[in-house]
Design an enzyme around this catalytic site. Structure first.
Site, mmCIF file in Angstrom:
data_model
loop_
_atom_site.group_PDB
_atom_site.id
_atom_site.type_symbol
_atom_site.label_atom_id
_atom_site.label_comp_id
_atom_site.label_asym_id
_atom_site.label_seq_id
_atom_site.Cartn_x
_atom_site.Cartn_y
_atom_site.Cartn_z
ATOM 1 N N HIS A 307 -20.150 11.453 -16.042
ATOM 2 C CA HIS A 307 -19.203 10.366 -16.249
ATOM 3 C C HIS A 307 -19.854 9.065 -15.806
ATOM 4 C CE1 HIS A 307 -15.523 7.997 -16.051
ATOM 5 N NE2 HIS A 307 -15.002 8.916 -16.844
ATOM 6 N N ASP A 364 -12.421 16.138 -19.657
ATOM 7 C CA ASP A 364 -12.435 16.868 -20.925
ATOM 8 C C ASP A 364 -12.911 18.302 -20.797
ATOM 9 O OD1 ASP A 364 -11.543 14.733 -22.497
ATOM 10 O OD2 ASP A 364 -13.525 13.830 -22.425
HETATM 11 N N1 ACO Z 1 -25.729 16.985 -19.940
HETATM 12 C C1 ACO Z 1 -27.034 16.857 -19.587
HETATM 13 N N2 ACO Z 1 -27.566 15.752 -19.027
HETATM 14 C C2 ACO Z 1 -26.726 14.713 -18.809
HETATM 15 C C3 ACO Z 1 -25.351 14.761 -19.143
HETATM 16 C C4 ACO Z 1 -24.855 15.947 -19.734
HETATM 17 N N3 ACO Z 1 -23.567 16.057 -20.065
HETATM 18 N N4 ACO Z 1 -24.771 13.588 -18.826
HETATM 19 C C5 ACO Z 1 -25.735 12.822 -18.308
HETATM 20 N N5 ACO Z 1 -26.923 13.504 -18.291
HETATM 21 C C6 ACO Z 1 -28.206 13.013 -17.755
HETATM 22 C C7 ACO Z 1 -28.863 12.023 -18.695
HETATM 23 O O1 ACO Z 1 -29.737 12.692 -19.602
HETATM 24 C C8 ACO Z 1 -29.595 11.137 -17.734
HETATM 25 O O2 ACO Z 1 -30.739 11.807 -17.293
HETATM 26 P P1 ACO Z 1 -32.091 10.972 -16.902
HETATM 27 O O3 ACO Z 1 -31.702 10.136 -15.727
HETATM 28 O O4 ACO Z 1 -33.084 12.048 -16.611
HETATM 29 O O5 ACO Z 1 -32.427 10.166 -18.132
HETATM 30 C C9 ACO Z 1 -28.640 11.034 -16.542
HETATM 31 O O6 ACO Z 1 -27.899 12.267 -16.565
HETATM 32 C C10 ACO Z 1 -27.667 9.854 -16.584
HETATM 33 O O7 ACO Z 1 -26.951 9.912 -17.831
HETATM 34 P P2 ACO Z 1 -26.549 8.656 -18.700
HETATM 35 O O8 ACO Z 1 -26.352 9.098 -20.108
HETATM 36 O O9 ACO Z 1 -27.513 7.550 -18.453
HETATM 37 O O10 ACO Z 1 -25.178 8.259 -18.023
HETATM 38 P P3 ACO Z 1 -24.061 7.347 -18.673
HETATM 39 O O11 ACO Z 1 -23.246 6.835 -17.555
HETATM 40 O O12 ACO Z 1 -24.673 6.358 -19.616
HETATM 41 O O13 ACO Z 1 -23.213 8.376 -19.585
HETATM 42 C C11 ACO Z 1 -21.662 10.030 -20.261
HETATM 43 C C12 ACO Z 1 -22.042 8.998 -19.185
HETATM 44 C C13 ACO Z 1 -21.684 9.364 -21.661
HETATM 45 C C14 ACO Z 1 -20.246 10.518 -20.014
HETATM 46 C C15 ACO Z 1 -22.657 11.212 -20.216
HETATM 47 O O14 ACO Z 1 -22.602 11.836 -18.938
HETATM 48 C C16 ACO Z 1 -22.415 12.244 -21.324
HETATM 49 O O15 ACO Z 1 -22.933 12.088 -22.441
HETATM 50 N N6 ACO Z 1 -21.617 13.328 -21.031
HETATM 51 C C17 ACO Z 1 -21.280 14.300 -22.041
HETATM 52 C C18 ACO Z 1 -20.154 13.754 -22.934
HETATM 53 C C19 ACO Z 1 -18.806 13.731 -22.208
HETATM 54 O O16 ACO Z 1 -18.399 14.700 -21.572
HETATM 55 N N7 ACO Z 1 -18.095 12.601 -22.376
HETATM 56 C C20 ACO Z 1 -16.744 12.423 -21.796
HETATM 57 C C21 ACO Z 1 -16.746 11.416 -20.678
HETATM 58 S S1 ACO Z 1 -15.156 11.292 -19.971
HETATM 59 C C22 ACO Z 1 -14.281 10.389 -21.075
HETATM 60 O O17 ACO Z 1 -14.766 9.511 -21.753
HETATM 61 C C23 ACO Z 1 -12.893 10.684 -21.225
#
Ligand code: ACO
Length: 428
Positions: A307, A364
């Site tokens: 998140h 979610d």
């Molecule tokens: N699975 C694997 N790796 C992940 C995940 C995941 N679900 N989420 C983040 N990471 C990793 C990224 O690859 C990144 O790794 P790095 O530092 O080695 O490059 C690090 O964790 C940080 O992730 P970001 O994408 O930079 O974080 P951001 O804050 O931009 O994104 C997000 C947050 C979009 C929610 C992300 O965690 C994600 O894509 N999760 C899966 C989708 C999801 O569940 N979305 C619902 C969110 S809640 C809502 O909107 C109601």
């Protein structure tokens, strides 16, 4: 004494006021930066460090996993309040008195119908259309049937616009589902409560008397409360920015629905259940999918994990996990995807990749399991989120307009070609 922050730009020291929120959050107010520095701006893709507004609606502390609407904890609201009370609280700032709640409910019921011509628009969609696209389009279409703009300085006009969208939105959400199922459109029953009426509009069969189920309606009520607001997330920011051009409430909400649809935002609830089903169909090997999620050359992400703001347990996920277990027990159901979800969560919570990045289950992760147990089809998971988020969007739009916020219009740093002469096509 007021606090300030000093920024040195091109050898010149600039002083900016510091803004503190009621929970001690600190921001540097850079409103005067560009003028004072001779054109310097800040850049922050994804707005990870940028506050777009001051807001008195929702408080979220992602480090500690705290979420409060208007000062009330999400745990207490989910246990003691119902969705309409929470909607009133978010929109108007205080819990309603009994009289206010009765009036709010009655005023919403009086608006719980749409122009019959909306059916013609719905008719034009193929059955295969995703309900989020249908819902966004129909919400936008409401403008054509309610063209007068709202005088935001008139409390009465504001209130009327709010009960109108609160009344009509569940009709449109349920109809997006009925269209897909080929069921005749249903206007519900105004003797039922908000959630029961919505469920009747979704599921009533033309040849059977509809019977409410208390376990199901209470579970949906709780889920709607948990989704009702979440401060400046992607869809809410969209609602505020569209509304900041003085586009109306319905247009702003319609834009918010589109933003919510994406799998990185509200669309994740559908993506999670599809992921869990795919893992189950592939033999239930959670370790294989954990490895894929960690592999940077593989686009697979563990949906429902991570998140932007929570770097701790999402408090909503905690409540939903318990609720999922209770509902499956109440309905005497077993669901292998819940076991897969619990397995993935247990592995992730002790895996250095997830621990180091502070990736925890989000709202979610378990919600789809409940929706599925309650008979909500997968394509309707994100519309259910939209129905829950509606009061939050309304509250944020209202706050933005009442505070007379300026039009949202970020700047950029241009990285394209410098000025160059035009070349005739024959010379290219
Ligand atoms: N699975 C694997 N790796 C992940 C995940 C995941 N679900 N989420 C983040 N990471 C990793 C990224 O690859 C990144 O790794 P790095 O530092 O080695 O490059 C690090 O964790 C940080 O992730 P970001 O994408 O930079 O974080 P951001 O804050 O931009 O994104 C997000 C947050 C979009 C929610 C992300 O965690 C994600 O894509 N999760 C899966 C989708 C999801 O569940 N979305 C619902 C969110 S809640 C809502 O909107 C109601």
């Amino acid at each position: 004494m007021s606090e300030t922050a000093i920024l040195e730009v091109n050898g010149k020291k600039l002083e900016f006021p510091v803004v503190r929120g009621t929970e001690g959050e600190i921001a540097i107010d850079i409103k005067t930066l560009r003028g004072a520095s001779g054109g310097v701006i800040t850049i922050d893709p994804g707005y990870k460090n940028t506050g777009s507004c001051e807001s008195a609606i929702t408080f979220l502390n992602g480090e500690e996993g705290v979420l409060r609407y208007r000062g009330y904890s999400i745990e207490e609201l989910a246990e003691k309040a119902d969705f309409l009370e929470v909607a009133y609280l978010l929109i108007f700032g205080e819990l309603p008195t009994k009289e206010q709640l009765v009036k709010f409910d009655a005023d919403i019921k009086a608006e719980a119908h749409v122009d019959e011509d909306i059916k013609k628009i719905l008719d034009g969609f193929p059955k295969t259309a995703h309900p989020m696209g249908v819902l966004s389009s129909l919400t936008n279409a409401l403008i054509a049937f309610n063209p007068t703009s709202v005088d935001v300085d008139s409390e009465e006009e504001m209130y009327n616009a709010i009960v109108k969208i609160m009344g009509k939105f569940p009709v449109l959400t349920a109809w997006a589902h009925r269209k897909q199922k080929g069921l005749p459109l249903d206007y519900g029953d105004s003797s039922l409560g908000y959630v029961d009426n919505f469920l009747k509009m979704m599921f009533a069969k033309p040849n059977e008397e509809y019977k409410s189920n208390k376990v199901i309606s209470e579970a949906i009520d709780k889920l709607l409360i948990l989704h009702a607001d979440h401060e400046q997330n992607c869809s809410t920011s969209t609602v505020r920015i569209v509304g900041s051009s003085h586009a109306g409430l319905f247009a702003s909400i319609s834009a918010g629905i589109c933003a919510l649809w994406g799998p990185l935002h509200g669309g994740a609830n559908q993506a999670v259940i599809e992921m869990l089903e795919a893992i189950e169909a592939d033999g239930g090997d959670t370790k294989k999918y954990m490895a894929k999620a960690k592999d940077k050359s593989d686009p697979f992400r563990l949906m429902g994990f991570g998140h932007r703001v929570y770097k701790n347990f999402d408090p909503r996920a905690k409540i939903i996990k318990v609720a999922a277990e209770e509902i499956l027990a109440d309905l005497n159901l077993t669901d292998p995807t819940l076991e897969i979800a619990k397995g993935l969560a247990a592995e992730a919570l002790s895996d250095p990749y997830f621990v180091d990045r502070k990736l925890y289950p989000n709202v979610d992760f378990y919600s789809g399991i409940i929706y599925r147990a309650l008979g909500i089809p997968t394509g309707m998971f994100t519309p259910m989120f939209a129905l829950g988020r509606l009061p939050g969007w309304i509250a944020q739009w209202r706050e933005m307009r009442l505070r007379k916020e300026p039009i949202g219009r970020p700047r950029q740093i241009y990285t394209g070609e410098n000025a160059r002469p035009f070349k005739e096509v024959s010379k290219r």
